[in-house]
Design a protein around this motif. Structure first.
Motif, PDB file in Angstrom:
ATOM      1  N   THR A 211      -3.342  -4.910   1.952  1.00 21.05           N
ATOM      2  CA  THR A 211      -2.752  -3.866   1.979  1.00 21.05           C
ATOM      3  C   THR A 211      -3.047  -2.561   2.349  1.00 21.05           C
ATOM      4  O   THR A 211      -4.374  -2.407   2.189  1.00 21.05           O
ATOM      5  CB  THR A 211      -1.838  -3.879   0.702  1.00 21.05           C
ATOM      6  OG1 THR A 211      -2.670  -3.119  -0.351  1.00 21.05           O
ATOM      7  CG2 THR A 211      -1.418  -5.054   0.341  1.00 21.05           C
TER       8      THR A 211
ATOM      9  N   THR B  30      -5.618  -7.848  -2.715  1.00 22.61           N
ATOM     10  CA  THR B  30      -4.595  -6.904  -2.382  1.00 22.61           C
ATOM     11  C   THR B  30      -5.366  -5.596  -1.654  1.00 22.61           C
ATOM     12  O   THR B  30      -4.737  -5.033  -0.755  1.00 22.61           O
ATOM     13  CB  THR B  30      -4.139  -6.414  -3.722  1.00 22.61           C
ATOM     14  OG1 THR B  30      -3.577  -7.257  -4.296  1.00 22.61           O
ATOM     15  CG2 THR B  30      -3.292  -5.242  -3.757  1.00 22.61           C
ATOM     16  N   SER B  31      -6.490  -5.355  -1.932  1.00 27.69           N
ATOM     17  CA  SER B  31      -7.394  -4.155  -1.397  1.00 27.69           C
ATOM     18  C   SER B  31      -7.542  -4.393   0.220  1.00 27.69           C
ATOM     19  O   SER B  31      -7.416  -3.557   0.929  1.00 27.69           O
ATOM     20  CB  SER B  31      -8.656  -3.986  -2.177  1.00 27.69           C
ATOM     21  OG  SER B  31      -8.602  -3.556  -3.347  1.00 27.69           O
TER      22      SER B  31
ATOM     23  N   LEU C 214      -3.125  -0.137   0.289  1.00 32.29           N
ATOM     24  CA  LEU C 214      -3.497   0.634  -0.938  1.00 32.29           C
ATOM     25  C   LEU C 214      -5.079   0.547  -1.042  1.00 32.29           C
ATOM     26  O   LEU C 214      -5.628   1.298  -1.621  1.00 32.29           O
ATOM     27  CB  LEU C 214      -3.014  -0.225  -2.177  1.00 32.29           C
ATOM     28  CG  LEU C 214      -1.374   0.233  -2.333  1.00 32.29           C
ATOM     29  CD1 LEU C 214      -1.059  -0.842  -3.425  1.00 32.29           C
ATOM     30  CD2 LEU C 214      -0.824   1.165  -2.515  1.00 32.29           C
ATOM     31  N   GLY C 215      -5.622  -0.520  -0.548  1.00 36.71           N
ATOM     32  CA  GLY C 215      -7.143  -0.646  -0.693  1.00 36.71           C
ATOM     33  C   GLY C 215      -7.885   0.770  -0.099  1.00 36.71           C
ATOM     34  O   GLY C 215      -8.931   0.763  -0.513  1.00 36.71           O
TER      35      GLY C 215
ATOM     36  N   SER D   1      -4.629  -1.907 -11.026  1.00 38.71           N
ATOM     37  CA  SER D   1      -5.694  -2.487 -10.845  1.00 38.71           C
ATOM     38  C   SER D   1      -5.676  -3.350  -9.318  1.00 38.71           C
ATOM     39  O   SER D   1      -4.793  -4.366  -9.359  1.00 38.71           O
ATOM     40  CB  SER D   1      -6.302  -3.385 -11.713  1.00 38.71           C
ATOM     41  OG  SER D   1      -7.362  -4.261 -11.392  1.00 38.71           O
ATOM     42  N   LEU D   2      -6.384  -3.058  -8.441  1.00 38.63           N
ATOM     43  CA  LEU D   2      -6.143  -3.711  -7.206  1.00 38.63           C
ATOM     44  C   LEU D   2      -7.415  -4.978  -7.313  1.00 38.63           C
ATOM     45  O   LEU D   2      -8.631  -4.598  -7.317  1.00 38.63           O
ATOM     46  CB  LEU D   2      -6.490  -3.093  -6.139  1.00 38.63           C
ATOM     47  CG  LEU D   2      -5.522  -1.651  -5.822  1.00 38.63           C
ATOM     48  CD1 LEU D   2      -6.033  -0.779  -4.704  1.00 38.63           C
ATOM     49  CD2 LEU D   2      -4.041  -2.082  -5.895  1.00 38.63           C
TER      50      LEU D   2
ATOM     51  N   TYR E 208      -9.509   0.545  -9.607  1.00 38.21           N
ATOM     52  CA  TYR E 208      -8.512   1.200 -10.342  1.00 38.21           C
ATOM     53  C   TYR E 208      -8.088   2.390 -10.025  1.00 38.21           C
ATOM     54  O   TYR E 208      -8.666   3.180  -9.439  1.00 38.21           O
ATOM     55  CB  TYR E 208      -9.135   1.356 -11.732  1.00 38.21           C
ATOM     56  CG  TYR E 208      -9.257   0.021 -12.711  1.00 38.21           C
ATOM     57  CD1 TYR E 208      -8.417  -0.321 -13.758  1.00 38.21           C
ATOM     58  CD2 TYR E 208     -10.691  -0.706 -12.258  1.00 38.21           C
ATOM     59  CE1 TYR E 208      -8.593  -1.342 -14.254  1.00 38.21           C
ATOM     60  CE2 TYR E 208     -10.666  -1.767 -13.175  1.00 38.21           C
ATOM     61  CZ  TYR E 208      -9.873  -2.049 -14.158  1.00 38.21           C
ATOM     62  OH  TYR E 208     -10.029  -3.348 -15.079  1.00 38.21           O
TER      63      TYR E 208
ATOM     64  N   ALA F 118     -12.746  -5.085  -8.684  1.00 42.06           N
ATOM     65  CA  ALA F 118     -11.565  -4.633  -8.971  1.00 42.06           C
ATOM     66  C   ALA F 118     -11.490  -2.912  -8.524  1.00 42.06           C
ATOM     67  O   ALA F 118     -12.715  -2.625  -8.433  1.00 42.06           O
ATOM     68  CB  ALA F 118     -10.713  -4.611 -10.032  1.00 42.06           C
TER      69      ALA F 118
ATOM     70  N   THR G 130       4.083  -2.785  -2.541  1.00 47.04           N
ATOM     71  CA  THR G 130       3.243  -3.805  -3.218  1.00 47.04           C
ATOM     72  C   THR G 130       3.388  -4.105  -4.517  1.00 47.04           C
ATOM     73  O   THR G 130       3.689  -3.099  -5.414  1.00 47.04           O
ATOM     74  CB  THR G 130       2.010  -3.358  -2.873  1.00 47.04           C
ATOM     75  OG1 THR G 130       1.524  -2.948  -1.607  1.00 47.04           O
ATOM     76  CG2 THR G 130       0.768  -4.555  -3.346  1.00 47.04           C
TER      77      THR G 130
ATOM     78  N   ARG H 251      -9.738   7.444  -8.275  1.00 45.68           N
ATOM     79  CA  ARG H 251     -10.044   5.916  -7.688  1.00 45.68           C
ATOM     80  C   ARG H 251     -11.379   5.339  -8.261  1.00 45.68           C
ATOM     81  O   ARG H 251     -12.462   6.329  -8.197  1.00 45.68           O
ATOM     82  CB  ARG H 251      -9.983   5.905  -6.191  1.00 45.68           C
ATOM     83  CG  ARG H 251     -10.398   4.765  -5.283  1.00 45.68           C
ATOM     84  CD  ARG H 251     -10.767   5.052  -3.907  1.00 45.68           C
ATOM     85  NE  ARG H 251     -11.331   3.832  -3.499  1.00 45.68           N
ATOM     86  CZ  ARG H 251     -10.879   2.792  -2.548  1.00 45.68           C
ATOM     87  NH1 ARG H 251      -9.512   3.035  -2.443  1.00 45.68           N
ATOM     88  NH2 ARG H 251     -11.382   1.850  -2.280  1.00 45.68           N
TER      89      ARG H 251
ATOM     90  N   LEU I  54       2.739  -4.919  -8.023  1.00 47.36           N
ATOM     91  CA  LEU I  54       1.641  -4.606  -8.868  1.00 47.36           C
ATOM     92  C   LEU I  54       2.069  -4.527 -10.508  1.00 47.36           C
ATOM     93  O   LEU I  54       3.075  -4.309 -10.971  1.00 47.36           O
ATOM     94  CB  LEU I  54       0.843  -3.377  -8.630  1.00 47.36           C
ATOM     95  CG  LEU I  54       0.196  -3.285  -7.309  1.00 47.36           C
ATOM     96  CD1 LEU I  54      -0.176  -1.717  -7.008  1.00 47.36           C
ATOM     97  CD2 LEU I  54      -1.035  -4.115  -7.015  1.00 47.36           C
TER      98      LEU I  54
END
Length: 214
Positions: A167, A163-164, A169-170, A158-159, A119, A117, A143, A111, A145
């Motif tokens: 969701t 998005t972070s 995923l962040g 890349s978030l 990654y 962003a 999600t 991460r 992407l």
């Protein structure tokens, strides 16, 4: 069918294991606004069927195959999950075509924040690298992407800040698993290129020319 645009983050209220199966109860709000029994909802990218619901929660059964093939086998009370209702025929396809049928789990390898962003590099099984290409689409925990980079055993996504924040995923850290669904169009294309019964060759430029497509 889904689009990979997460509508809200729900919370697992209970997990009731059965014999090689389980029942989930998930707290939610947005996805329950027009819910009906039998509706499909994607939970971390896994298409499940609503079996019961109240004003603030719904239940769904998980089959043995779902528990074997996805990260839902490890959820517990309090686990946060991405939720999305099935795509309406008159809705916008804001992400890409997502079936809700997870191909595999992928482990977060690293991460790295960069500018605004984040990654994420994820290790993927070799057998699925064929379907993951740079600038192509992938669904991670449901999600949609864009693949920022693709190798033989990993992909990087890349978030963006939205998005972070909207969701789960962040908050993913190295070592954690996510559900991965490859672009179904890539799988259909690969199938068309394979030889089939009654044909010695798969789809080729010669075949296309013979049938007036090239």
């Amino acid at each position: 069918m889904f689009t990979g645009i997460i509508e809200e983050i729900g919370t697992v209220r209970s997990v009731k294991p059965g014999r090689d199966a389980a029942t989930l109860e998930i707290s939610a709000s947005i996805v329950l606004e027009d819910v009906r029994l039998g509706d499909s909802i994607a939970v971390n990218g896994v298409c499940v069927t609503v079996t019961e619901f109240t004003q603030d929660a719904f239940k769904a059964d998980l089959m043995p195959e779902t528990l074997k093939a996805t990260s839902l086998a490890s959820v517990k009370n309090g686990t946060r999950v991405n939720l999305e209702r099935a795509l309406r025929a008159d809705g916008r396809l804001g992400g890409h075509i997502v079936s809700g049928h997870v191909d595999c789990t992928a482990k977060v390898r690293s991460r790295r924040p960069e500018g605004n962003a984040i990654y994420l590099e994820l290790a993927i099984p070799d057998e699925f690298s064929l379907y993951l290409v740079r600038k192509g689409s992938v669904a991670l925990d449901g999600t949609s992407l864009t693949v920022f980079d693709a190798g033989t055993d990993s992909i990087t996504v890349s978030l963006v800040p939205h998005t972070s924040a909207s969701t789960i995923l962040g908050s993913k850290m190295p070592g954690e698993l996510v559900n991965l669904e490859c672009d179904i169009l890539a799988k259909y294309a690969e199938r068309m290129l394979q030889p089939s019964a009654g044909r010695s060759d798969g789809l080729s430029l010669g075949t296309l020319k013979e049938n007036g497509f090239a």
